[in-house]
Design a protein around this motif. Structure first.
Motif, PDB file in Angstrom:
ATOM      1  N   ALA A  78       0.865  -1.183   0.000  1.00 47.44           N
ATOM      2  CA  ALA A  78       0.000   0.000   0.000  1.00 47.44           C
ATOM      3  C   ALA A  78       0.900   1.230   0.000  1.00 47.44           C
ATOM      4  CB  ALA A  78      -0.910  -0.007   1.223  1.00 47.44           C
ATOM      5  N   CYS A  79       0.907   1.947  -1.097  1.00 41.52           N
ATOM      6  CA  CYS A  79       1.841   3.063  -1.274  1.00 41.52           C
ATOM      7  C   CYS A  79       1.186   4.391  -0.878  1.00 41.52           C
ATOM      8  CB  CYS A  79       2.289   3.143  -2.728  1.00 41.52           C
ATOM      9  SG  CYS A  79       3.194   1.687  -3.296  1.00 41.52           S
ATOM     10  N   PRO A  80       1.959   5.314  -0.333  1.00 40.23           N
ATOM     11  CA  PRO A  80       1.431   6.653  -0.026  1.00 40.23           C
ATOM     12  C   PRO A  80       0.907   7.344  -1.276  1.00 40.23           C
ATOM     13  CG  PRO A  80       3.546   6.286   1.059  1.00 40.23           C
ATOM     14  CD  PRO A  80       3.347   5.130   0.125  1.00 40.23           C
ATOM     15  N   ALA A  81      -0.046   8.234  -1.094  1.00 40.14           N
ATOM     16  CA  ALA A  81      -0.701   8.890  -2.227  1.00 40.14           C
ATOM     17  C   ALA A  81       0.253   9.747  -3.046  1.00 40.14           C
ATOM     18  CB  ALA A  81      -1.863   9.744  -1.715  1.00 40.14           C
ATOM     19  N   ASP A  82       1.304  10.271  -2.409  1.00 40.41           N
ATOM     20  CA  ASP A  82       2.211  11.145  -3.145  1.00 40.41           C
ATOM     21  C   ASP A  82       3.311  10.382  -3.891  1.00 40.41           C
ATOM     22  OD1 ASP A  82       3.573  10.368  -0.875  1.00 40.41           O
ATOM     23  OD2 ASP A  82       4.378  12.359  -0.418  1.00 40.41           O
ATOM     24  N   TRP A  83       3.259   9.054  -3.860  1.00 34.80           N
ATOM     25  CA  TRP A  83       4.181   8.263  -4.682  1.00 34.80           C
ATOM     26  C   TRP A  83       3.564   8.154  -6.087  1.00 34.80           C
ATOM     27  CZ3 TRP A  83       6.441   3.458  -1.677  1.00 34.80           C
ATOM     28  CH2 TRP A  83       7.144   3.925  -0.546  1.00 34.80           C
ATOM     29  N   LEU A  84       3.806   9.128  -6.902  1.00 32.33           N
ATOM     30  CA  LEU A  84       3.189   9.172  -8.224  1.00 32.33           C
ATOM     31  C   LEU A  84       3.626   8.004  -9.102  1.00 32.33           C
ATOM     32  CD1 LEU A  84       3.469  13.006  -9.007  1.00 32.33           C
ATOM     33  CD2 LEU A  84       1.605  11.758  -7.881  1.00 32.33           C
ATOM     34  N   ALA A  85       4.809   7.471  -8.837  1.00 31.96           N
ATOM     35  CA  ALA A  85       5.332   6.364  -9.642  1.00 31.96           C
ATOM     36  C   ALA A  85       4.868   4.999  -9.150  1.00 31.96           C
ATOM     37  CB  ALA A  85       6.864   6.398  -9.660  1.00 31.96           C
ATOM     38  N   ALA A  86       4.055   4.954  -8.104  1.00 27.85           N
ATOM     39  CA  ALA A  86       3.621   3.681  -7.515  1.00 27.85           C
ATOM     40  C   ALA A  86       2.954   2.730  -8.500  1.00 27.85           C
ATOM     41  CB  ALA A  86       2.704   3.939  -6.327  1.00 27.85           C
ATOM     42  N   PRO A  87       2.165   3.199  -9.481  1.00 29.30           N
ATOM     43  CA  PRO A  87       1.561   2.247 -10.424  1.00 29.30           C
ATOM     44  C   PRO A  87       2.572   1.368 -11.149  1.00 29.30           C
ATOM     45  CG  PRO A  87       0.458   4.359 -10.592  1.00 29.30           C
ATOM     46  CD  PRO A  87       1.637   4.566  -9.687  1.00 29.30           C
ATOM     47  N   LEU A  88       3.812   1.806 -11.238  1.00 28.33           N
ATOM     48  CA  LEU A  88       4.843   0.992 -11.892  1.00 28.33           C
ATOM     49  C   LEU A  88       5.020  -0.349 -11.191  1.00 28.33           C
ATOM     50  CD1 LEU A  88       7.661   3.634 -12.563  1.00 28.33           C
ATOM     51  CD2 LEU A  88       6.069   2.650 -14.241  1.00 28.33           C
ATOM     52  N   ILE A  89       4.805  -0.373  -9.871  1.00 31.86           N
ATOM     53  CA  ILE A  89       5.004  -1.613  -9.115  1.00 31.86           C
ATOM     54  C   ILE A  89       4.067  -2.695  -9.630  1.00 31.86           C
ATOM     55  CG2 ILE A  89       4.798  -2.685  -6.847  1.00 31.86           C
ATOM     56  CD1 ILE A  89       5.683  -0.018  -5.622  1.00 31.86           C
ATOM     57  N   ASN A  90       2.785  -2.397  -9.700  1.00 35.02           N
ATOM     58  CA  ASN A  90       1.814  -3.382 -10.171  1.00 35.02           C
ATOM     59  C   ASN A  90       2.014  -3.697 -11.649  1.00 35.02           C
ATOM     60  OD1 ASN A  90      -0.247  -1.421  -8.168  1.00 35.02           O
ATOM     61  ND2 ASN A  90       0.379  -3.450  -7.561  1.00 35.02           N
ATOM     62  N   GLN A  91       2.342  -2.691 -12.439  1.00 35.78           N
ATOM     63  CA  GLN A  91       2.551  -2.914 -13.873  1.00 35.78           C
ATOM     64  C   GLN A  91       3.733  -3.857 -14.114  1.00 35.78           C
ATOM     65  OE1 GLN A  91       2.868   1.287 -14.730  1.00 35.78           O
ATOM     66  NE2 GLN A  91       0.935   1.297 -15.856  1.00 35.78           N
ATOM     67  N   CYS A  92       4.808  -3.669 -13.382  1.00 32.01           N
ATOM     68  CA  CYS A  92       5.976  -4.533 -13.572  1.00 32.01           C
ATOM     69  C   CYS A  92       5.734  -5.935 -13.012  1.00 32.01           C
ATOM     70  CB  CYS A  92       7.210  -3.906 -12.935  1.00 32.01           C
ATOM     71  SG  CYS A  92       7.862  -2.481 -13.854  1.00 32.01           S
ATOM     72  N   CYS A  93       5.013  -6.034 -11.911  1.00 29.63           N
ATOM     73  CA  CYS A  93       4.682  -7.358 -11.389  1.00 29.63           C
ATOM     74  C   CYS A  93       3.872  -8.148 -12.419  1.00 29.63           C
ATOM     75  CB  CYS A  93       3.900  -7.241 -10.083  1.00 29.63           C
ATOM     76  SG  CYS A  93       4.896  -6.718  -8.659  1.00 29.63           S
ATOM     77  N   ARG A  94       2.992  -7.470 -13.128  1.00 32.83           N
ATOM     78  CA  ARG A  94       2.165  -8.142 -14.133  1.00 32.83           C
ATOM     79  C   ARG A  94       2.882  -8.346 -15.460  1.00 32.83           C
ATOM     80  NH1 ARG A  94      -0.369  -6.414 -10.217  1.00 32.83           N
ATOM     81  NH2 ARG A  94      -2.391  -7.226  -9.543  1.00 32.83           N
ATOM     82  N   ALA A  95       4.098  -7.856 -15.564  1.00 30.69           N
ATOM     83  CA  ALA A  95       4.894  -8.104 -16.768  1.00 30.69           C
ATOM     84  C   ALA A  95       5.655  -9.421 -16.683  1.00 30.69           C
ATOM     85  CB  ALA A  95       5.874  -6.952 -16.995  1.00 30.69           C
ATOM     86  N   PHE A  96       5.557 -10.122 -15.551  1.00 29.41           N
ATOM     87  CA  PHE A  96       6.187 -11.432 -15.407  1.00 29.41           C
ATOM     88  C   PHE A  96       5.538 -12.452 -16.337  1.00 29.41           C
ATOM     89  CE2 PHE A  96       8.172 -10.391 -11.310  1.00 29.41           C
ATOM     90  CZ  PHE A  96       9.315 -11.165 -11.370  1.00 29.41           C
ATOM     91  N   LYS A 175       8.327   9.777  -6.184  1.00 29.83           N
ATOM     92  CA  LYS A 175       7.429  10.920  -6.334  1.00 29.83           C
ATOM     93  C   LYS A 175       7.445  11.505  -7.744  1.00 29.83           C
ATOM     94  CE  LYS A 175       7.234  12.444  -1.523  1.00 29.83           C
ATOM     95  NZ  LYS A 175       7.399  13.588  -0.584  1.00 29.83           N
ATOM     96  N   ARG A 176       8.187  10.904  -8.653  1.00 30.18           N
ATOM     97  CA  ARG A 176       8.228  11.389 -10.026  1.00 30.18           C
ATOM     98  C   ARG A 176       7.026  10.864 -10.818  1.00 30.18           C
ATOM     99  NH1 ARG A 176      13.361  13.041 -11.920  1.00 30.18           N
ATOM    100  NH2 ARG A 176      13.100  12.019 -13.943  1.00 30.18           N
ATOM    101  N   ARG A 177       6.606  11.620 -11.818  1.00 25.97           N
ATOM    102  CA  ARG A 177       5.590  11.119 -12.739  1.00 25.97           C
ATOM    103  C   ARG A 177       6.204  10.001 -13.583  1.00 25.97           C
ATOM    104  NH1 ARG A 177       4.657  14.431 -16.496  1.00 25.97           N
ATOM    105  NH2 ARG A 177       6.293  15.944 -16.021  1.00 25.97           N
TER     106      ARG A 177
END
Length: 275
Positions: A78-96, A175-177
């Motif tokens: 569960a990532c903080p709201a200001d971690w704008l790059a957080a969606p990358l985590i789920n996207q990369c996990c699903r790239a397996f 916190k980067r886009r």
């Protein structure tokens, strides 16, 4: 698969209990690759489970991910709201190229240490400017960016007996886009190109190219590039011999996809900056 040449399994509980490395040893974390095919050269496994490293630690400096953290644990973060790059985590996990069952066992560190071009945890942690901490066999410690950790197809900086301890991702990178692009030859195939772009508030742009190349390639721009500048930089910095060649994609096609996906990322992040 049974590893019938193994005669001993060691379970250290601290760094001081790690045994002296000898020929025929292997680290055991998730073991999803280790137990997938014969390993006739191995005689002893050093099981890292009892070290009980915290899988994920959130701190003021950012995110610390243990090498033994599973893909499932990372995906559930569960990532903080200001971690704008957080969606990358789920996207990369699903790239397996792996089922959810593998997620529960496969580790982030194992993906880095396998050092396959298509390793999505390599893409994720490199794009987020992660720093690897390596426990050297001589008792010392080394830190190195993820982008430099992998040196080629199934090649990395680890020497015999070295152990990847953790990957630290700085808060500034989280916190980067960010923008993610991935392509395969088939709908559920191995990644043939996986690119991630991130942009900071001051307009700097970082493009991380993986899967299409034998090792991660990072291109950094102090200001948003235009289409021509990005294309020229990719053509200059990623030479033809760096593109990977296997059944999942030929180099010329991977090169074309790299150029296309990079421009899509540039366009997306440029549009987000204007909105």
């Amino acid at each position: 698969m049974d590893l019938n040449t193994i005669t001993d399994v060691v379970r250290p509980r601290s760094r001081t209990e790690l045994p002296a490395w000898t020929a025929g040893d292997a680290w055991l974390a998730g073991g999803t690759w280790l137990f997938s095919e014969p390993q006739v050269h191995l005689m002893r496994l050093i099981d890292l489970t009892d070290l009980k490293w915290p899988a994920l630690t959130l701190g003021e400096a950012g995110l610390s991910c243990a090498a033994t953290c599973t893909v499932a644990q990372l995906d559930a973060l569960a990532c903080p709201a200001d971690w704008l790059a957080a969606p990358l985590i789920n996207q990369c996990c699903r790239a397996f190229l792996a089922s959810f069952k593998i997620w529960k066992t496969a580790t982030v560190g194992g993906n880095l240490c396998m050092s396959l071009p298509a390793g999505p945890m390599i893409a994720l942690t490199a794009a987020l400017e992660g720093i690897c901490t390596i426990w050297k066999a001589d008792g010392s410690e080394r830190k190195i960016p993820v982008a430099d950790f992998v040196t080629g197809n199934q090649g990395n900086v680890l020497a015999s007996g070295d152990l990847l301890r953790q990957i630290d991702v700085p808060l500034t990178a989280l916190k980067r886009r960010a923008a993610f692009r991935q392509i395969s030859l088939t709908p559920v195939g191995r990644s043939a190109a996986l690119l991630i772009g991130t942009a900071g508030r001051d307009g700097d742009f970082l493009l991380t190219v993986t899967a299409s190349t034998v090792r991660p390639i990072q291109l950094r721009f102090s200001a948003p590039p235009d289409a021509g500048g990005l294309r020229t930089t990719i053509l200059d910095r990623i030479t033809d011999e760096l593109y990977h060649d296997d059944v999942h994609g030929k180099p010329l096609w991977r090169k074309a996809m790299t150029l296309r996906l990079a421009e899509e990322i540039r366009t997306e992040l440029s549009g987000a900056a204007r909105s």
